[in-house]
Write a protein that holds these residues in place. Structure first.
Motif, PDB file in Angstrom:
ATOM      1  N   THR A 140       0.830  -1.366  -0.036  1.00  0.00           N
ATOM      2  CA  THR A 140      -0.066   0.028   0.063  1.00  0.00           C
ATOM      3  C   THR A 140       0.797   1.246  -0.099  1.00  0.00           C
ATOM      4  O   THR A 140       0.319   2.400  -0.150  1.00  0.00           O
ATOM      5  N   ILE A 141       2.172   1.183   0.322  1.00  0.00           N
ATOM      6  CA  ILE A 141       2.957   2.274   0.119  1.00  0.00           C
ATOM      7  C   ILE A 141       4.046   1.971  -0.841  1.00  0.00           C
ATOM      8  O   ILE A 141       5.123   2.798  -0.827  1.00  0.00           O
ATOM      9  N   ARG A 142       3.755   1.435  -1.939  1.00  0.00           N
ATOM     10  CA  ARG A 142       4.697   1.218  -3.103  1.00  0.00           C
ATOM     11  C   ARG A 142       5.345   2.265  -3.539  1.00  0.00           C
ATOM     12  O   ARG A 142       6.751   2.346  -3.551  1.00  0.00           O
ATOM     13  N   ASP A 143       4.873   3.443  -3.648  1.00  0.00           N
ATOM     14  CA  ASP A 143       5.413   4.591  -4.019  1.00  0.00           C
ATOM     15  C   ASP A 143       6.338   5.058  -3.007  1.00  0.00           C
ATOM     16  O   ASP A 143       7.036   6.085  -3.223  1.00  0.00           O
ATOM     17  N   ASN A 144       6.321   4.667  -1.704  1.00  0.00           N
ATOM     18  CA  ASN A 144       7.236   4.884  -0.659  1.00  0.00           C
ATOM     19  C   ASN A 144       7.530   6.268  -0.061  1.00  0.00           C
ATOM     20  O   ASN A 144       8.547   6.637  -0.070  1.00  0.00           O
ATOM     21  N   GLU A 145       6.492   7.097  -0.179  1.00  0.00           N
ATOM     22  CA  GLU A 145       6.454   8.298   0.138  1.00  0.00           C
ATOM     23  C   GLU A 145       6.929   8.352   1.545  1.00  0.00           C
ATOM     24  O   GLU A 145       6.386   7.682   2.407  1.00  0.00           O
ATOM     25  N   PHE A 146       7.614   9.564   1.968  1.00  0.00           N
ATOM     26  CA  PHE A 146       8.211   9.671   3.246  1.00  0.00           C
ATOM     27  C   PHE A 146       7.234   9.698   4.371  1.00  0.00           C
ATOM     28  O   PHE A 146       7.028   9.051   5.317  1.00  0.00           O
ATOM     29  N   ASP A 147       6.022  10.356   4.056  1.00  0.00           N
ATOM     30  CA  ASP A 147       4.927  10.561   5.191  1.00  0.00           C
ATOM     31  C   ASP A 147       4.146   9.033   5.224  1.00  0.00           C
ATOM     32  O   ASP A 147       3.893   8.653   6.395  1.00  0.00           O
ATOM     33  N   LYS A 148       4.029   8.665   4.155  1.00  0.00           N
ATOM     34  CA  LYS A 148       3.267   7.392   4.253  1.00  0.00           C
ATOM     35  C   LYS A 148       4.189   6.115   5.061  1.00  0.00           C
ATOM     36  O   LYS A 148       3.457   5.525   5.805  1.00  0.00           O
ATOM     37  N   LEU A 149       5.472   6.050   4.774  1.00  0.00           N
ATOM     38  CA  LEU A 149       6.283   5.334   5.473  1.00  0.00           C
ATOM     39  C   LEU A 149       6.410   5.600   7.112  1.00  0.00           C
ATOM     40  O   LEU A 149       6.476   4.787   7.998  1.00  0.00           O
ATOM     41  N   ASN A 150       6.435   6.973   7.445  1.00  0.00           N
ATOM     42  CA  ASN A 150       6.632   7.510   8.775  1.00  0.00           C
ATOM     43  C   ASN A 150       5.545   7.038   9.650  1.00  0.00           C
ATOM     44  O   ASN A 150       5.380   6.651  10.692  1.00  0.00           O
ATOM     45  N   ASN A 151       4.307   7.661   8.899  1.00  0.00           N
ATOM     46  CA  ASN A 151       3.022   7.216   9.807  1.00  0.00           C
ATOM     47  C   ASN A 151       2.167   6.342   9.254  1.00  0.00           C
ATOM     48  O   ASN A 151       1.058   6.137  10.124  1.00  0.00           O
ATOM     49  N   GLY A 152       2.141   5.689   8.200  1.00  0.00           N
ATOM     50  CA  GLY A 152       1.183   4.810   7.520  1.00  0.00           C
ATOM     51  C   GLY A 152       1.485   3.399   7.541  1.00  0.00           C
ATOM     52  O   GLY A 152       0.923   2.567   6.716  1.00  0.00           O
ATOM     53  N   THR A 153       2.450   2.839   8.583  1.00  0.00           N
ATOM     54  CA  THR A 153       2.428   1.445   8.533  1.00  0.00           C
ATOM     55  C   THR A 153       2.151   0.904   9.859  1.00  0.00           C
ATOM     56  O   THR A 153       3.258   0.664  10.644  1.00  0.00           O
ATOM     57  N   PRO A 154       1.105   0.664  10.408  1.00  0.00           N
ATOM     58  CA  PRO A 154       0.836   0.314  11.555  1.00  0.00           C
ATOM     59  C   PRO A 154       1.504  -1.182  12.225  1.00  0.00           C
ATOM     60  O   PRO A 154       1.766  -1.258  13.215  1.00  0.00           O
ATOM     61  N   TYR A 155       1.239  -1.947  11.110  1.00  0.00           N
ATOM     62  CA  TYR A 155       1.753  -3.241  11.311  1.00  0.00           C
ATOM     63  C   TYR A 155       3.375  -3.253  11.575  1.00  0.00           C
ATOM     64  O   TYR A 155       3.529  -4.033  12.323  1.00  0.00           O
ATOM     65  N   LEU A 156       3.912  -2.634  10.698  1.00  0.00           N
ATOM     66  CA  LEU A 156       5.367  -2.580  10.942  1.00  0.00           C
ATOM     67  C   LEU A 156       5.800  -2.080  12.083  1.00  0.00           C
ATOM     68  O   LEU A 156       6.851  -2.597  12.741  1.00  0.00           O
ATOM     69  N   ASP A 157       5.170  -0.674  12.342  1.00  0.00           N
ATOM     70  CA  ASP A 157       5.749  -0.152  13.289  1.00  0.00           C
ATOM     71  C   ASP A 157       5.410  -1.038  14.806  1.00  0.00           C
ATOM     72  O   ASP A 157       6.160  -1.221  15.647  1.00  0.00           O
ATOM     73  N   SER A 158       4.105  -1.813  14.720  1.00  0.00           N
ATOM     74  CA  SER A 158       3.999  -2.335  15.964  1.00  0.00           C
ATOM     75  C   SER A 158       4.689  -3.837  15.789  1.00  0.00           C
ATOM     76  O   SER A 158       5.413  -4.198  17.148  1.00  0.00           O
ATOM     77  N   PHE A 159       5.260  -4.416  14.625  1.00  0.00           N
ATOM     78  CA  PHE A 159       6.133  -5.358  14.857  1.00  0.00           C
ATOM     79  C   PHE A 159       7.543  -5.087  15.345  1.00  0.00           C
ATOM     80  O   PHE A 159       8.386  -5.813  16.265  1.00  0.00           O
ATOM     81  N   LEU A 160       7.990  -3.918  14.918  1.00  0.00           N
ATOM     82  CA  LEU A 160       9.281  -3.376  15.503  1.00  0.00           C
ATOM     83  C   LEU A 160       9.280  -3.124  16.937  1.00  0.00           C
ATOM     84  O   LEU A 160      10.154  -3.324  17.673  1.00  0.00           O
ATOM     85  N   ARG A 161       8.009  -2.583  17.370  1.00  0.00           N
ATOM     86  CA  ARG A 161       7.926  -2.339  18.825  1.00  0.00           C
ATOM     87  C   ARG A 161       7.864  -3.457  19.637  1.00  0.00           C
ATOM     88  O   ARG A 161       8.386  -3.464  20.750  1.00  0.00           O
ATOM     89  N   GLU A 162       7.351  -4.591  19.055  1.00  0.00           N
ATOM     90  CA  GLU A 162       7.287  -5.945  19.841  1.00  0.00           C
ATOM     91  C   GLU A 162       8.757  -6.452  19.982  1.00  0.00           C
ATOM     92  O   GLU A 162       9.115  -6.995  20.976  1.00  0.00           O
TER      93      GLU A 162
END
Ligand code: HEM
Length: 432
Positions: A265-287
Motif C-alpha cells: 500500500t505504500i509502493r510509491d514509498n513516500e516519506f509521510d506514508k512510511l513514517n506514519n502509515g505502517t501500523p503493522y510494521l511499527d507494531s512489529f518493531l515495537r514488539e
C-alpha cells in the motif's frame, strides 16, 4: 520479586540501585532532566565509553556538547529531506553487505551480527557525516575498525585494573590505525566545510554540520572527536536491534504476508506514508524491542552527589540508579500474555491505526530511555529500521538457520543477539 521496593545490586566498582514504581521512576526522570541535576547521563557515558582512552579526549572535556534536544529537533526537522538518501543507502548497503556462504538452490547462510553491523554503520554514517564522507570506502572501513577497536578496549577494561587502562588502550586503539584514519578524514571534511560560505554550509543536513554550528570557536580536532563519540554511541544499540528485527522476521513467518501487503500500500514509498502509515510494521518493531530490550537495565543515571528519594532511599555518590528493563516490558497489567511475541499487539482492532508507535516512550516501554527526553535519534532509528525491514521483506525469502545456540548472549548489562547467530536468505523473484 522486589514488590516495587528499590534494591541494589553490585556491578564492578559500584552499585546499581534499581527502582520500578511509577512514583520512583517519575522522580528519577524528573531529577534527571533538572538543570544542575544530581543525576547524570553524561556520567554514564564517561563510565561506559571511557572517552579519555577510546577517544583520546582530555579528562576535563565534556563527553558531548551538542545538546540531545537540539539533536532531536534537527533530526526530526530534516528527516524528510534525508529520506531519499536514506533509501539509496539501505539499498546500497544490502547489495554490498547481505552476503554469506552459498548453500545451493539460491540460498546462502548469512552471519547476522556481522551483516547487521555493517548495514547499520552505513546508515549511521549518512546521518553523522553526510553523503560525501559516508560514501568514502576508506572512511567506512576505518570508522568500523575504530568501533571494533573501542569495543575490544572496553571489553578489556571490564577485566583489568584501572592502572592498566592507558597502556592497554594505547595498543588496542592505535594498532589498526582505524581511529586516526577516521579522525583525519573527519578533520579534512570539517575544515573544508568551515572554509565554505554560509549558503553552501546550509545545504548540509547531518550531525557534522549541526556540531560545527553549535561549536563555533572549538578546534577542528575537538569537533572530530565529538563525531567519533557519536559514531561510537550510535554503533552500540542499532546493529543489535537490526539483527533482532531480521531474526524475528525469519522466526515469525506468520506475520510476513500482512507485512508485505502493508508495504504494497505504500509502493510509491513516500516519506509521510512510511513514517506514519505502517501500523503493522511499527507494531512489529515495537514488539521486537519489547522482548529484546538489548540491555537489562534502562534509564541509567550516575549519582554525581548524594541523592535521596522521597521514601528516604539514600544513594551515595558514584553509584548508578536505573530501572529493570525486561520486568517493565513484561508487566502483565500493561501487556496481555506478556511473555508471548504478538507482532501486531500495538495495532487497533480495525488494523488501521497504531496504538503505540515504535518511537513512543512510556514507563512500560523504557527502550528509548527517560520518558521525558529519550534517545534523540529515535525518529531516525525508527525510519531506518522500517526501511531495512521493507527492503528485506521485498528482496529476499528468508528462514532461520539450524543452530544449536541460544539466540541471545548476555554480557554485563547487555542482552545482545548471539554473535554466531545466522539466517538463510535467497533473492526473491520479482512479482509478476
Ligand atoms: C536501536 C537503536 C537505539 C536505541 C535503542 C537507543 C537508545 C538510547 C537510550 C536509551 C538513550 C538514553 C536516553 C535517556 O535516558 O534520556 C539514548 C541516548 C542517546 N542516543 Fe540513542 N539509541 C539508539 C540509536 C542511536 C543512534 C543511531 C544514535 C546516533 C547516531 C543515537 C544517539 C544518541 C544520543 C546522542 C543520545 C544522548 C546521550 C546523552 O544523554 O547525552 N542513538 N539512546
Amino acid at each position: 520479586m522486589a514488590e516495587g521496593k528499590p534494591f541494589a545490586t553490585p556491578h564492578r566498582d559500584r552499585f546499581l540501585l534499581l527502582v520500578s514504581t511509577p512514583e520512583q521512576i517519575e522522580e528519577l526522570a524528573v531529577e534527571s532532566t533538572r538543570k544542575h541535576s544530581k543525576l547524570s547521563s553524561q556520567g554514564i557515558m564517561v563510565d561506559t565509553l571511557n572517552p579519555e582512552f577510546t577517544l583520546n579526549a582530555k579528562k576535563e572535556d565534556p563527553a558531548g556538547f551538542i545538546a540531545p534536544n537540539l539533536l532531536k529537533h534537527k533530526i526530526r526537522k530534516h528527516l524528510s529531506s534525508m529520506y531519499l538518501p536514506m533509501r539509496w543507502t539501505v539499498e546500497d548497503a544490502f547489495r554490498k553487505e547481505m552476503k554469506g556462504k552459498p548453500l545451493g538452490d539460491g540460498w546462502s547462510r548469512v552471519p547476522l551480527c556481522y551483516v547487521a553491523n555493517r548495514i547499520t554503520a552505513r546508515m549511521n554514517n549518512l546521518l553523522l557525516v553526510g553523503e560525501n564522507l559516508a560514501s568514502n570506502p576508506t572512511f567506512f572501513e576505518s570508522s568500523i575498525q575504530f568501533v571494533t577497536d573501542a569495543t575490544i578496549t572496553l571489553a578489556f577494561f571490564n577485566h583489568i585494573p584501572k592502572i592498566l587502562y592507558r597502556p592497554i588502550s594505547f595498543m588496542t586503539m592505535n594498532w589498526s590505525g582505524g581511529r586516526s584514519k577516521a579522525k583525519s578524514l573527519l578533520m579534512s571534511e570539517i575544515s573544508k566545510r568551515r572554509s565554505e560560505s554560509s549558503e553552501e554550509q546550509g545545504l548540509y543536513k547531518d550531525c557534522m554540520q549541526w556540531v560545527i554550528e553549535s561549536s563555533r570557536d572549538k578546534s577542528t580536532e575537538y569537533i572530530a572527536r565529538q563525531l567519533l563519540s557519536l559514531t561510537l554511541g550510535g554503533a552500540h544499540q542499532q546493529p543489535m536491534f537490526a539483527a533482532f528485527v531480521l531474526y524475528n522476521l525469519c522466526l515469525h513467518s506468520e506475520y510476513i504476508e500482512t507485512l508485505r501487503a502493508e508495504i504494497h500500500t505504500i509502493r510509491d514509498n513516500e516519506f509521510d506514508k512510511l513514517n506514519n502509515g505502517t501500523p503493522y510494521l511499527d507494531s512489529f518493531l515495537r514488539e521486537v524491542g519489547r522482548l529484546n530490550p538489548l540491555t537489562n537495565i534502562a534509564l541509567p543515571r550516575k549519582v554525581m552527589s548524594p541523592f535521596t528519594f522521597a521514601d528516604g532511599t539514600y544513594v551515595p555518590k558514584h553509584n548508578w540508579i536505573c530501572v529493570p528493563h525486561t520486568p517493565l516490558m513484561t508487566l502483565p497489567n500493561a501487556y496481555s500474555n506478556p511473555e508471548t511475541f504478538q507482532g501486531f499487539r500495538f495495532v487497533d482492532t480495525e488494523g488501521n491505526r497504531s496504538t503505540s508507535r515504535f518511537w513512543d516512550m512510556s514507563r512500560e516501554f523504557p527502550f528509548w530511555g527517560n520518558p521525558k527526553t529519550g534517545c534523540p535519534a529515535r525518529y531516525f532509528v525508527s525510519l531506518n529500521m522500517k526501511m531495512m525491514a521493507i527492503h528485506f521483506l521485498e528482496s529476499y525469502d528468508f528462514r532461520v538457520a539450524k543452530q544449536a545456540i541460544r539466540p541471545t548472549f548476555s554480557y554485563h548489562v547487555l542482552e545482545m543477539p548471539h554473535p554466531l547467530l545466522a539466517i538463510e536468505i535467497r533473492a526473491r523473484k520479482p512479482e509478476a
